[in-house]
Design a protein around this motif. Structure first.
Motif, PDB file in Angstrom:
ATOM      1  N   GLN A   1      -3.462   3.335  -7.800  1.00 55.80           N
ATOM      2  CA  GLN A   1      -2.963   4.032  -6.486  1.00 55.80           C
ATOM      3  C   GLN A   1      -2.190   5.031  -6.479  1.00 55.80           C
ATOM      4  O   GLN A   1      -2.111   5.879  -6.360  1.00 55.80           O
ATOM      5  N   TRP A   2      -1.179   4.661  -7.096  1.00 55.13           N
ATOM      6  CA  TRP A   2       0.493   5.768  -7.606  1.00 55.13           C
ATOM      7  C   TRP A   2       0.099   7.163  -8.210  1.00 55.13           C
ATOM      8  O   TRP A   2       0.694   8.176  -7.965  1.00 55.13           O
TER       9      TRP A   2
ATOM     10  N   LEU B   1      -5.283   8.511   2.185  1.00 56.21           N
ATOM     11  CA  LEU B   1      -5.370   8.328   0.854  1.00 56.21           C
ATOM     12  C   LEU B   1      -6.496   8.271   0.437  1.00 56.21           C
ATOM     13  O   LEU B   1      -6.627   8.549  -0.999  1.00 56.21           O
ATOM     14  N   THR B   2      -7.966   7.813   0.838  1.00 54.04           N
ATOM     15  CA  THR B   2      -9.306   8.159   0.248  1.00 54.04           C
ATOM     16  C   THR B   2      -9.321   9.904  -0.353  1.00 54.04           C
ATOM     17  O   THR B   2     -10.523  10.093  -1.425  1.00 54.04           O
TER      18      THR B   2
ATOM     19  N   TYR C   1     -12.304   2.764  -2.902  1.00 57.02           N
ATOM     20  CA  TYR C   1     -11.192   3.368  -3.349  1.00 57.02           C
ATOM     21  C   TYR C   1     -11.240   3.708  -5.042  1.00 57.02           C
ATOM     22  O   TYR C   1     -11.071   4.817  -5.712  1.00 57.02           O
TER      23      TYR C   1
ATOM     24  N   SER D   1      -3.864   9.059  -6.201  1.00 55.24           N
ATOM     25  CA  SER D   1      -4.186   9.662  -5.264  1.00 55.24           C
ATOM     26  C   SER D   1      -3.005  10.528  -4.599  1.00 55.24           C
ATOM     27  O   SER D   1      -1.896  10.995  -5.090  1.00 55.24           O
TER      28      SER D   1
ATOM     29  N   TYR E   1      -0.727  12.346  -1.441  1.00 54.29           N
ATOM     30  CA  TYR E   1      -0.915  11.615  -0.398  1.00 54.29           C
ATOM     31  C   TYR E   1       0.417  12.041   0.000  1.00 54.29           C
ATOM     32  O   TYR E   1       1.882  12.657  -0.446  1.00 54.29           O
TER      33      TYR E   1
ATOM     34  N   ALA F   1      -7.726  10.536  -3.593  1.00 52.59           N
ATOM     35  CA  ALA F   1      -8.245   9.500  -4.416  1.00 52.59           C
ATOM     36  C   ALA F   1      -8.538  10.315  -6.291  1.00 52.59           C
ATOM     37  O   ALA F   1      -9.906  11.016  -5.875  1.00 52.59           O
TER      38      ALA F   1
ATOM     39  N   VAL G   1       1.026  -1.404  -0.152  1.00 59.42           N
ATOM     40  CA  VAL G   1       0.178   0.210   0.322  1.00 59.42           C
ATOM     41  C   VAL G   1       1.159   1.494   0.067  1.00 59.42           C
ATOM     42  O   VAL G   1       0.539   2.414  -0.328  1.00 59.42           O
TER      43      VAL G   1
ATOM     44  N   PRO H   1      -2.968  -0.171  -5.781  1.00 61.21           N
ATOM     45  CA  PRO H   1      -1.548   0.234  -5.539  1.00 61.21           C
ATOM     46  C   PRO H   1      -1.195   0.664  -6.440  1.00 61.21           C
ATOM     47  O   PRO H   1      -0.648   1.014  -6.898  1.00 61.21           O
TER      48      PRO H   1
END
Length: 603
Positions: free
Chosen positions: A248-249, A421-422, A482, A252, A254, A425, A79, A244
């Motif tokens: 995700q990368w 994280l959310t 997500y 999102s 972060y 997103a 993650v 992820p």
């Protein structure tokens, strides 16, 4: 747990050195805002790289990793391991662009890339949104970890930890500014690494654990060791690996892993001597952050499963810990109570170092937003440099107070990681494309920011989320939450982009002339400039993005191979370790060749 005189001596000497550095550089740091927030843009790559590493080694990081390993096994770390792709994209594509922009903060970029009232609003709003709200939330997670460490290791009440740790940190942060942060980070890095490695070695070999061989064969640990998730477990495979790496990368935002660079990583790139030093700093950071640091924390987390197999056993051993602070992340602190005198003092100093490094960076970064992007823009455009530095120091103190108060209300680090994280997103793709696609405008970012935040709040804080994405009874599987936020946010901001006017010709041409991003996404702007007989293209500068993407791929192979080879050497799986070591060496040589074509040298 009782600290010896030797332990106290180590901690006191450490505090003295850190405060002395802050006081020593305070006079020069207070000279003007460039010195206070960017150290005059004279920093070398190695010092900035170490500072990035020290900053991301916070007190909540080993707690977070421990929580992940105890809950989902070693493979659960994907993650955050997936963010290596984001980091290397920043290294080989965006670092030089940020340094060429020559802005004071990454938010000042908005009025370079966009124009008019929307750009001005976006800059000021995000100064408060990121510099205050997000920043306070992030610091509160770090302070929460400090509270848990203080509770377990020293028997301190939460307020006692907050006051003692926060007071020293805010003092040297306010006095020393960015230079004080970076200089102390150099010391903090080595103290933190020595503490983490020393603790891991000792704790794996305590009688309760019985050494590495006994640890790896223990029934509580054996099913937690896999670096890749169990491919037969569909939910684990999707949530811990596929999402992820596939989504995700890039999708999102972060803190510390912003697509396209940003935040305190951008601050350090902007403080570099030149573009080459900015590239070198971020690459050095990613190697150290992913290839070097995870395994000491992972080993302590695995050992904790032997000594404290569940939360009930932690509570039994430490009955004075408040019920609302109990969680798997406490296991890291619980294990540290078994360290001997001397090593205990070093580890406590290392945890204090990790706390101070992260908090001081967040304070200086957040304060830079408040000063440059809000106070100077909105309240006092004619403020003197002395006045701006004073506002910076005051805002540093205020941010510390707010984060400390919020920390007293939180329960665990993983809970906050999921929320942050959310919240980001679906916004990440904008931060990647805005450099290379002329059609992105201020409304794209404004819409994405609000859409992602509102959707996340609805799903996290109302019955809607439970109805649609509950783990057992939801209409859709919980892992799709997500993806839902990313999809809906992306559709909304793309719609807004094409429904609103593009940025003006003058803004787009000015941006291109200064940055020279290149690529087909700017063809329309370049053609219009030629038609207007305006020269915005530097023919001597070639488009380096294709080479940058190849370098990113090779860098990922290099760093992942180093990370996992280390794991297999530790596990005693020699064949896998040798194969991955060979891959790391081969990819390293290939990367040097590609990088050589991009730049003669980073030094």
């Amino acid at each position: 747990m009782e600290l010896s005189t030797f332990d106290y001596t180590i901690i006191i000497v450490f505090f003295t050195i850190v405060l002395s550095i802050g006081i020593y550089v305070s006079k020069k740091s207070g000279k003007n805002t460039s010195e206070y927030f960017l150290s005059g843009r004279t920093m070398p790559w190695w010092l900035l790289g170490l500072s990035m590493v020290a900053t991301t080694f916070s007190t909540d990081t080993p707690n977070l990793v421990t929580d992940i390993v105890r809950t989902n096994g070693v493979s659960g770390n994907w993650v955050w391991w997936a963010f290596l792709i984001t980091g290397l994209l920043t290294v080989f594509v965006y670092a030089k662009l940020w340094r060429k922009s020559n802005v004071n903060t990454d938010l000042e970029f908005y009025e370079l890339r966009y124009g008019g009232a929307p750009a001005s609003f976006l800059r000021k709003f995000r100064a408060v949104y990121l510099g205050v709200i997000f920043n306070v939330i992030t610091m509160s997670a770090v302070t929460l970890a400090a509270i848990k460490i203080g509770s377990i290791m020293l028997g301190l009440e939460p307020w006692q930890t907050v006051v003692s740790a926060g007071l020293i940190t805010v003092t040297f942060s306010a006095l020393g500014g960015f230079k004080g942060v970076v200089y102390t980070d150099f010391l903090l890095f080595f103290v933190a690494m020595a503490g983490a490695i020393g603790a891991a070695y000792f704790l794996v070999n305590i009688p309760e654990v019985g050494g590495m061989k006994a640890l790896l064969t223990n029934e509580n640990v054996a099913d937690k060791l896999n670096i890749l998730p169990d491919f037969s477990n569909k939910k684990a495979l999707i949530t811990l690996f596929i999402i992820p790496l596939a989504v995700q990368w890039w999708s999102s935002w972060y803190p510390g892993a912003e697509p396209g660079g940003g935040g305190y990583i951008a601050q350090r790139m902007l403080a570099a001597k030149d573009e080459n030093h900015a590239i070198g700093a971020t690459f050095f950071f990613n190697i150290m952050h992913y290839a070097l640091r995870p395994w000491p924390w992972i080993l302590v987390a695995l050992a904790s499963l032997v000594v404290y197999p569940d939360i009930a056993s932690i509570h039994e051993a430490f009955p004075n810990v408040a019920e609302d602070k109990l969680g798997h992340d406490l296991a890291y602190s619980a294990m540290l109570t078994k360290l001997p005198s001397g090593l205990l003092g070093l580890v406590l100093a290392s945890l204090v170092a990790a706390y101070m490094s992260t908090i001081s960076t967040q304070l200086n970064w957040g304060s830079s937003y408040i000063v440059y992007d809000f106070y100077k823009q909105q309240i006092n455009p004619n403020a003197s440099e002395k006045k701006l530095v004073a506002v910076g120091r005051l805002s540093t103190v205020v941010l510390m107070v707010f984060s400390a108060l919020l920390a007293l209300l939180l329960q665990n680090a993983l809970q906050l990681f999921d929320v942050l994280l959310t919240f980001g997103a679906g916004t990440g793709l904008i931060f990647i494309l805005r450099w290379f696609w002329w059609r992105i405008n201020a409304w794209s970012e404004i819409t994405a920011m609000f859409a992602s935040g509102i959707i996340s709040i609805i799903l996290k804080l109302t019955p809607v989320g439970a109805y649609f994405f509950a783990s057992e009874t939801g209409v859709f599987p919980d892992w799709s939450e997500y993806l839902f936020v990313v999809l809906v946010t992306s559709v909304i901001w793309l719609t807004a982009t094409f429904m609103t006017q593009p940025e003006s010709k003058s803004v787009l041409q000015s941006f291109y002339k200064k940055i020279q991003p290149g690529g087909p996404g700017w063809d329309k702007v370049i053609n219009e400039a030629k038609h207007d007989q305006t020269d915005i293209v530097n023919d001597k500068e070639k488009w380096s993005v294709p080479s940058g993407l190849l370098a990113m791929l090779l860098g990922c192979i290099l760093i992942y191979s180093c990370m996992f080879a280390t794991g297999y050497w530790i596990y005693g799986e020699t064949t896998n370790a040798l194969i991955l070591t060979g891959i790391a060496i081969a990819s390293g040589f290939s990367l040097i060749k590609v990088w050589g074509k991009m730049k003669d040298s980073i030094l």
